[in-house]
Design an enzyme around this catalytic site. Structure first.
Site, short mmCIF file in Angstrom:
data_model
loop_
_atom_site.label_atom_id
_atom_site.label_comp_id
_atom_site.label_asym_id
_atom_site.label_seq_id
_atom_site.Cartn_x
_atom_site.Cartn_y
_atom_site.Cartn_z
N MET A 35 4.52 -0.33 1.58
CA MET A 35 3.83 -1.59 1.30
C MET A 35 3.93 -1.91 -0.19
SD MET A 35 0.62 -1.71 3.91
CE MET A 35 -0.39 -0.51 3.07
N HIS A 45 5.02 4.88 -5.80
CA HIS A 45 4.66 6.00 -6.68
C HIS A 45 5.53 7.20 -6.30
CE1 HIS A 45 2.49 7.47 -3.21
NE2 HIS A 45 1.71 6.39 -3.19
N HIS A 76 6.23 8.02 -2.64
CA HIS A 76 7.30 7.24 -1.99
C HIS A 76 8.66 7.76 -2.44
CE1 HIS A 76 4.00 4.08 -2.13
NE2 HIS A 76 4.30 4.12 -0.85
N GLY A 103 4.84 10.01 4.81
CA GLY A 103 4.11 11.03 4.05
C GLY A 103 3.00 11.64 4.92
N SER A 156 -1.68 7.99 -4.28
CA SER A 156 -1.97 6.84 -3.42
C SER A 156 -1.91 5.60 -4.29
CB SER A 156 -3.37 6.98 -2.82
OG SER A 156 -3.85 5.72 -2.39
N SER A 157 -1.43 4.50 -3.73
CA SER A 157 -1.36 3.27 -4.50
C SER A 157 -2.76 2.83 -4.94
CB SER A 157 -0.72 2.16 -3.66
OG SER A 157 0.55 2.60 -3.22
#
Ligand code: PAF
Length: 297
Positions: A48, A52, A55, A167, A205-206
């Site tokens: 999405m 980071h 990913h 993940g 985490s974003s």
């Protein structure tokens, strides 16, 4: 190096792939044409955006396993059960594209809402895994997995990958998608890769960027509580007691625990003995964080 998103986009539209420039494609037809000219197997990493190191670890593994790598960037509205979570979700497409170019990704699929949801934001309920999507996250985020299943199915239909990478931080999501692929996409291999953590143990985490330095310190208690519980269970402390101690440690530090449970790693049903997955969702400064650790006895 191209740093203007319009340049990435225009290359994608024109189907041009200048050496070293990632193709950015916005629609399924152009995607199909581009993929027809690229070697198989195709490795796929759905995201999405707000990329980071977590990913990047998926993308690097996809790069290692496959001659062609596709990454999608699509902020899927139907999987957000709280409007403010969607509104505050970080997004920086330009930065993401630069990172993806550096990773030598072949194609970035960044579809429009119309492309993903031609009939409006409707979820697709044709396939449902039952309890697997109704426990843990499914219980506390109504509608979340309907949205995830809808978009991942649509993305799989568009990209037709041979391998897809997820993940394990989103452990339940990974298990659900793995089951969906088994039922609907024969031949597609779904690969779950270990959670990437920062030096303080916090899972990447974003959403972490929304934490203040103080909140960040408190958030880092989540992996600490889970690993202490794992050590306790390994040292024969009964599972319910270890879980209770972890919850108390977090609550005493002002971390709001939504759930903290020991479950069977395959069915995700609660367990009180044997191997288990410790899973938790907590809130720190209004930011929802999830994490899990596997306990093997
Ligand atoms: O894990 C995520 O980032 C999302 O749930 C996914 C798989 C890209 C679907 O929107």
């Amino acid at each position: 190096m191209l740093t203007d998103y319009r340049s990435f986009y225009l290359c994608g539209l024109a189907g041009i792939n200048p050496i070293g420039v990632v193709q950015v494609i916005r629609d399924i037809l152009t995607l199909r044409r581009a993929l027809a000219g690229l070697p198989r197997p195709v490795g796929f990493v759905p995201t999405m955006g707000a990329l980071h190191a977590g990913h990047l670890s998926l993308i690097r593994r996809a790069r290692k396993d496959n001659p062609t790598v596709v990454v999608s960037i699509y902020l899927n509205p139907t999987q957000f059960n709280q409007p403010e979570d969607l509104e505050t979700y970080p997004s920086d497409l330009q930065r993401d594209l630069t990172l993806l170019q550096d990773e030598k990704v072949d194609v970035v699929f960044a579809p429009s809402h119309e492309e993903m949801y031609p009939a409006g934001f409707q979820v697709d309920r044709r396939w449902w895994p039952g309890r697997l999507a109704e426990v843990l996250e499914g219980r506390f985020r109504p509608g979340h997995f309907e949205g995830v299943i809808t978009i991942v199915r649509r993305l799989f239909e568009a990209v037709r990958p041979d391998r897809a990478y997820f993940g394990q931080k989103d452990y339940q999501q990974w298990r659900i998608i793995e089951r969906m692929a088994g039922d609907l996409f024969p031949g597609l291999q779904v690969i779950g890769l270990p959670t990437v953590r920062d030096d303080d143990g916090l899972a990447l985490s974003s959403r972490n960027v929304r934490l203040s330095p103080q909140g960040r310190r408190r958030a880092a208690l989540l992996p600490k509580a889970l690993s202490q519980a794992r050590e306790a269970i390994e040292a024969d402390v009964p599972i319910p007691q270890a879980v209770q101690q972890a919850r108390q440690m977090l609550e005493a530090a002002g971390v709001q625990v939504e759930y903290l449970e020991a479950v069977d790693p395959l069915t995700l049903e609660p367990v009180v003995e044997g191997n288990c997955l410790l899973c938790a969702a907590v809130y720190v400064e209004g930011v929802r964080l999830i994490d899990n650790v596997l306990v093997e006895k």
